[in-house]
Scaffold this motif. Structure first.
Motif, PDB file in Angstrom:
ATOM      1  N   ASP A  93      -6.355 -16.155 -25.133  1.00 18.92           N
ATOM      2  CA  ASP A  93      -6.113 -14.815 -25.678  1.00 18.92           C
ATOM      3  C   ASP A  93      -4.649 -14.657 -26.087  1.00 18.92           C
ATOM      4  OD1 ASP A  93      -8.445 -13.491 -25.870  1.00 18.92           O
ATOM      5  OD2 ASP A  93      -8.369 -12.565 -23.887  1.00 18.92           O
ATOM      6  N   ALA A  94      -3.757 -15.096 -25.212  1.00 16.37           N
ATOM      7  CA  ALA A  94      -2.321 -14.978 -25.479  1.00 16.37           C
ATOM      8  C   ALA A  94      -1.937 -15.818 -26.693  1.00 16.37           C
ATOM      9  CB  ALA A  94      -1.527 -15.412 -24.258  1.00 16.37           C
ATOM     10  N   MET A  95      -2.516 -17.019 -26.769  1.00 17.64           N
ATOM     11  CA  MET A  95      -2.205 -17.926 -27.876  1.00 17.64           C
ATOM     12  C   MET A  95      -2.624 -17.303 -29.211  1.00 17.64           C
ATOM     13  SD  MET A  95      -3.330 -21.914 -28.067  1.00 17.64           S
ATOM     14  CE  MET A  95      -4.942 -21.698 -28.828  1.00 17.64           C
ATOM     15  N   ILE A  96      -3.830 -16.714 -29.242  1.00 22.48           N
ATOM     16  CA  ILE A  96      -4.340 -16.102 -30.479  1.00 22.48           C
ATOM     17  C   ILE A  96      -3.496 -14.866 -30.822  1.00 22.48           C
ATOM     18  CG2 ILE A  96      -6.327 -14.953 -31.531  1.00 22.48           C
ATOM     19  CD1 ILE A  96      -6.886 -17.870 -31.296  1.00 22.48           C
ATOM     20  N   ALA A  97      -3.169 -14.069 -29.803  1.00 24.98           N
ATOM     21  CA  ALA A  97      -2.353 -12.874 -30.052  1.00 24.98           C
ATOM     22  C   ALA A  97      -0.996 -13.275 -30.621  1.00 24.98           C
ATOM     23  CB  ALA A  97      -2.184 -12.084 -28.763  1.00 24.98           C
TER      24      ALA A  97
END
Lengths: 172, 335
Positions: A93-97
């Motif tokens: 999630d953090a990577m995509i954000a």
């Protein structure tokens, strides 16, 4: 058994009353363990053993069920659980954000550069000779060709990278 | 005075640039046909359907690895390459050039900073190998291509990445990540096409990237001592005005659309409900993303046009040489 003196006796025929009397007494009449108590104890033991057996069988049954049964729920670790785990992974999630943020920031910056160059190009274009316009100093700089040919060469020159203008202002 | 500006790149560089452009355009066309398949359904069909488009993308991806590794090796093993590495490092000049560009666009500065100037004109020595934008392009390409190649190889085999990252959904996250990474490059390349296609002195294409420096003339006039670049001596193309406005509009629409599309066409986290994309609600986005792809297509055409111009110029030089030889032998010549 053969030396048992009782074994050689004639069987004594019991009266029905005697038989009833005998059947109702499983225990020694002098003992504190009465028939009733013995029955109760036996029943309890039977129930306890049955309970333990049931408990053991129940535990065993749960184990096999978990092993072989398909549980389609996420909580049961079923077919959707790995999708859910991957779909809610905080690291992913953090990577995509992060990459979304990079896209937006870079996109804004690139748009600024587009508008910056658009405006700069308009200013530069305003300094150039307008199509068909003649300036005396421009002719000399190009190598001294006369104006009509010059005008044509300009157009061709800017269209094909200026090769004709290099050539001395001959229209391409 | 000519719109053919000073050559800066060697023949290896210009050929590399053309091959890289061709490969990257193929990667964009196939990759974003996959990512924006709602909007670019026709491109998926044109590239051979769902299997064909993936094959094109993978072949072009391998080509990209070959080209990049070739270029990195060349940078490391040649002294010229190592020197050039130093000139790509950004400096204070580049920050000043960016600030001066803002001032120039707003009318507060009379000239663009030498580190921003695309048309050097008389002042060949003052203009560096790469403008501040050029340096940015090189750095963004370097970082982006590295990440894209690594993530691209990781998602090459879906079963392979599932075994590496445990779950199917995490494999999908890597596919999404790969697509979102490329968005920066997609937007940047649109700007790059605008920057080198619509400069009034070079319109429709700046030849610097196509003509190697050994055949580019290094002078503009006998008298080299000028205060200005001499851009006033060039005549503006009659089509430039509407062309720059139309193309600028297309570039802005394209950039905004792929940016918005990348956020709304998200494939991670995977939605619980099946969402059917497309339809009239997405009409604007569909048009916008197609405009973006059209901008890339124009870029591909301009890249080829630049090479056609180079061939024509080389042939012209050869003819001139032959004419000069003939003139020595006593014949008259136009030049």
């Amino acid at each position: 058994m053969s030396d048992d003196p009782q074994g050689e006796r004639e069987p004594v025929r019991e009266t029905p009353a005697e038989a009833r009397e005998r059947q109702s007494h499983y225990t020694d009449p002098d003992s504190r363990l009465t028939d009733r108590l013995a029955v109760i104890i036996s029943a309890l033991v039977g129930l306890v053993v049955t309970g333990l057996a049931y408990w053991w069988a129940q535990g065993f049954a749960i184990f096999t069920e978990n092993l072989y049964r398909v549980q389609p729920t996420i909580e049961g670790g079923g077919v959707g659980s790995d999708w859910n785990a991957g779909n809610t992974d905080p690291m992913l999630d953090a990577m995509i954000a992060l990459i979304h943020a990079v896209d937006v920031i870079m996109g804004m910056a690139i748009l600024v550069f587009v508008f910056l160059h658009w405006a700069a190009f308009r200013r530069l274009a305003a300094r150039m000779r307008q199509p068909g316009e003649r300036r005396s100093d421009a002719v000399a700089a190009d190598g001294g060709r006369s104006s009509p040919a010059e005008s044509g060469a300009r157009q061709a020159g800017s269209d094909d990278g200026g090769t004709d203008a290099d050539n001395g202002g001959e229209p391409g | 005075m000519t719109s053919l500006d000073h050559g800066k790149f060697t023949r290896v560089t210009t050929v590399f640039h053309s091959l890289l452009a061709l490969d990257v355009f193929l990667l964009f066309f196939s990759g974003y046909a996959i990512m924006f398949n709602d909007e670019l359904w026709w491109l998926v069909e044109a590239l051979g359907g769902s299997m064909g488009v993936i094959a094109v993308h993978r072949v072009a991806g391998l080509g990209l690895i070959t080209l990049t590794v070739f270029w990195m090796t060349l940078l490391i093993i040649t002294p010229g390459g190592r020197d050039n590495f130093g000139t790509v490092l950004p400096g204070r000049d580049d920050v000043e050039a960016a600030i001066q560009d803002v001032k120039f666009a707003l009318g507060y500065a009379d000239e663009r900073h030498p580190n921003a100037r695309q048309f050097a004109g008389y002042k060949a020595d003052e203009v560096p190998l790469l403008s501040y934008v050029g340096k940015g392009v090189v750095w963004i390409f370097a970082v982006e291509l590295t990440l894209l190649m690594i993530s691209g190889l990781l998602i090459w085999s879906k079963t392979g990445i599932i075994s590496l990252f445990t779950t199917k959904a995490s494999a999908m996250a890597f596919v999404a990540f790969h697509g979102f990474l490329g968005i920066v490059m997609l937007m940047g390349v649109m700007f790059h096409i605008f920057e080198h296609g619509t400069h009034p002195a070079f319109y429709p294409v700046e030849m610097k990237a196509f003509l190697p420096k050994d055949i580019t003339p290094e002078y503009h006039a006998e008298d080299e001592d000028h205060d200005t670049t001499g851009i006033e001596d060039l005549e503006l193309s009659p089509t430039w005005n509407w062309a720059v406005n139309l193309f600028g509009l297309m570039v802005v629409i394209g950039i905004v659309s792929v940016l918005v599309g990348s956020i709304f066409d998200e494939t991670y986290p995977i939605p619980r409900e099946l969402t059917v994309g497309g339809g009239p609600t997405n009409l604007l986005l569909t048009i916008g993303i197609n405009v973006g792809i059209l901008v890339l297509f124009i870029g591909l055409v301009l890249s080829m046009y630049g090479n056609v111009m180079r061939r024509r110029y080389e042939r012209q030089l050869a003819e001139e040489r032959r004419a000069t030889t003939a003139a020595d032998g006593g014949e008259t010549s136009d030049d």
